[in-house]
Design a protein around this motif. Structure first.
Motif, short mmCIF file in Angstrom:
data_model
loop_
_atom_site.label_atom_id
_atom_site.label_comp_id
_atom_site.label_asym_id
_atom_site.label_seq_id
_atom_site.Cartn_x
_atom_site.Cartn_y
_atom_site.Cartn_z
N MET A 56 -13.18 -56.05 -18.61
CA MET A 56 -14.10 -56.67 -17.69
C MET A 56 -14.24 -55.76 -16.46
SD MET A 56 -13.93 -60.41 -15.94
CE MET A 56 -13.10 -60.21 -14.40
N PRO A 57 -15.28 -54.97 -16.39
CA PRO A 57 -15.48 -54.11 -15.22
C PRO A 57 -15.83 -54.92 -13.98
CG PRO A 57 -16.84 -53.39 -17.07
CD PRO A 57 -16.27 -54.72 -17.44
N TYR A 58 -15.30 -54.47 -12.87
CA TYR A 58 -15.61 -55.04 -11.57
C TYR A 58 -16.08 -53.89 -10.69
CZ TYR A 58 -15.00 -57.13 -6.96
OH TYR A 58 -15.20 -57.59 -5.69
N VAL A 59 -17.32 -53.96 -10.23
CA VAL A 59 -17.90 -52.90 -9.41
C VAL A 59 -18.21 -53.49 -8.05
CG1 VAL A 59 -19.79 -51.26 -9.17
CG2 VAL A 59 -18.93 -51.84 -11.45
N ASN A 60 -17.69 -52.85 -7.00
CA ASN A 60 -17.94 -53.31 -5.64
C ASN A 60 -18.75 -52.23 -4.92
OD1 ASN A 60 -16.40 -53.57 -2.56
ND2 ASN A 60 -17.46 -55.30 -3.44
N ILE A 61 -19.96 -52.59 -4.51
CA ILE A 61 -20.86 -51.68 -3.83
C ILE A 61 -20.97 -52.11 -2.38
CG2 ILE A 61 -23.23 -50.81 -3.72
CD1 ILE A 61 -23.37 -51.42 -6.77
N LYS A 62 -20.75 -51.19 -1.48
CA LYS A 62 -20.86 -51.49 -0.06
C LYS A 62 -22.07 -50.75 0.50
CE LYS A 62 -15.94 -52.30 0.51
NZ LYS A 62 -15.95 -53.71 0.68
N THR A 82 -25.03 -52.58 -14.21
CA THR A 82 -24.58 -53.24 -15.44
C THR A 82 -25.04 -52.46 -16.67
OG1 THR A 82 -24.64 -55.38 -14.33
CG2 THR A 82 -24.65 -55.40 -16.74
N LYS A 83 -26.30 -52.04 -16.68
CA LYS A 83 -26.81 -51.26 -17.82
C LYS A 83 -26.11 -49.92 -17.94
CE LYS A 83 -31.46 -53.18 -18.18
NZ LYS A 83 -32.90 -52.92 -18.06
N LEU A 84 -25.85 -49.28 -16.82
CA LEU A 84 -25.17 -47.99 -16.83
C LEU A 84 -23.78 -48.10 -17.46
CD1 LEU A 84 -25.39 -45.01 -15.88
CD2 LEU A 84 -24.27 -45.74 -13.77
N LEU A 85 -23.04 -49.13 -17.07
CA LEU A 85 -21.71 -49.33 -17.66
C LEU A 85 -21.79 -49.65 -19.15
CD1 LEU A 85 -19.91 -51.22 -14.78
CD2 LEU A 85 -19.33 -48.97 -15.69
N GLU A 86 -22.82 -50.36 -19.53
CA GLU A 86 -22.99 -50.67 -20.95
C GLU A 86 -23.30 -49.38 -21.73
OE1 GLU A 86 -25.53 -53.68 -23.82
OE2 GLU A 86 -26.33 -53.20 -21.84
N GLU A 87 -24.22 -48.57 -21.21
CA GLU A 87 -24.65 -47.36 -21.91
C GLU A 87 -23.58 -46.27 -21.92
OE1 GLU A 87 -28.27 -46.25 -19.91
OE2 GLU A 87 -29.32 -48.05 -20.61
N ILE A 88 -22.94 -46.04 -20.80
CA ILE A 88 -21.99 -44.94 -20.68
C ILE A 88 -20.59 -45.32 -21.17
CG2 ILE A 88 -20.88 -43.32 -19.07
CD1 ILE A 88 -23.91 -42.88 -19.41
N MET A 89 -20.15 -46.52 -20.84
CA MET A 89 -18.78 -46.93 -21.14
C MET A 89 -18.68 -47.97 -22.25
SD MET A 89 -16.96 -45.23 -18.74
CE MET A 89 -15.44 -46.12 -18.73
N GLN A 90 -19.82 -48.37 -22.81
CA GLN A 90 -19.87 -49.41 -23.84
C GLN A 90 -19.20 -50.71 -23.38
OE1 GLN A 90 -18.76 -46.05 -24.92
NE2 GLN A 90 -20.97 -45.83 -24.96
N THR A 103 -19.38 -57.97 -17.12
CA THR A 103 -19.42 -57.00 -16.02
C THR A 103 -19.77 -57.71 -14.72
OG1 THR A 103 -20.07 -55.20 -17.49
CG2 THR A 103 -20.58 -54.93 -15.16
N VAL A 104 -18.94 -57.50 -13.73
CA VAL A 104 -19.12 -58.12 -12.42
C VAL A 104 -19.55 -57.05 -11.43
CG1 VAL A 104 -17.96 -59.34 -10.54
CG2 VAL A 104 -17.33 -59.83 -12.92
N VAL A 105 -20.64 -57.31 -10.71
CA VAL A 105 -21.12 -56.40 -9.67
C VAL A 105 -21.22 -57.20 -8.38
CG1 VAL A 105 -22.96 -54.86 -8.91
CG2 VAL A 105 -22.43 -55.04 -11.36
N VAL A 106 -20.56 -56.71 -7.34
CA VAL A 106 -20.57 -57.36 -6.04
C VAL A 106 -21.15 -56.38 -5.03
CG1 VAL A 106 -19.15 -58.36 -4.20
CG2 VAL A 106 -18.55 -58.75 -6.60
N ILE A 107 -22.09 -56.85 -4.23
CA ILE A 107 -22.66 -56.04 -3.17
C ILE A 107 -22.22 -56.63 -1.84
CG2 ILE A 107 -24.77 -55.22 -2.06
CD1 ILE A 107 -26.14 -55.43 -4.81
#
Length: 68
Positions: free
Chosen positions: A1-7, A26-34, A40-44
């Protein structure tokens, strides 16, 4: 479960732009890292330019100084 924190600085980034960032990351992690986009969690986080420093000074101060 990827967690991406963007500031980013809180300078009126539209909801549409933030949504595009979330989709794109989210698409980038799917394409590059499968990685599964469903988990996938993305927090801004939006940070005031007074609270973001570069080179020993706040971004607010840097921007004011560069506009003079």
């Amino acid at each position: 479960m990827p967690y991406v924190n963007i500031k980013i600085t809180n300078e009126n980034v539209s909801s549409e732009k933030k949504a595009a960032i979330i989709v794109g990351v989210t698409k980038l992690l799917e394409e590059i890292m499968q990685k599964n986009p469903e988990t996938t969690v993305v927090v801004i986080d939006e940070v005031s330019t007074d609270n973001w420093g570069i080179g020993g000074e706040a971004v607010t101060v840097r921007r004011i100084r560069k506009n003079i």
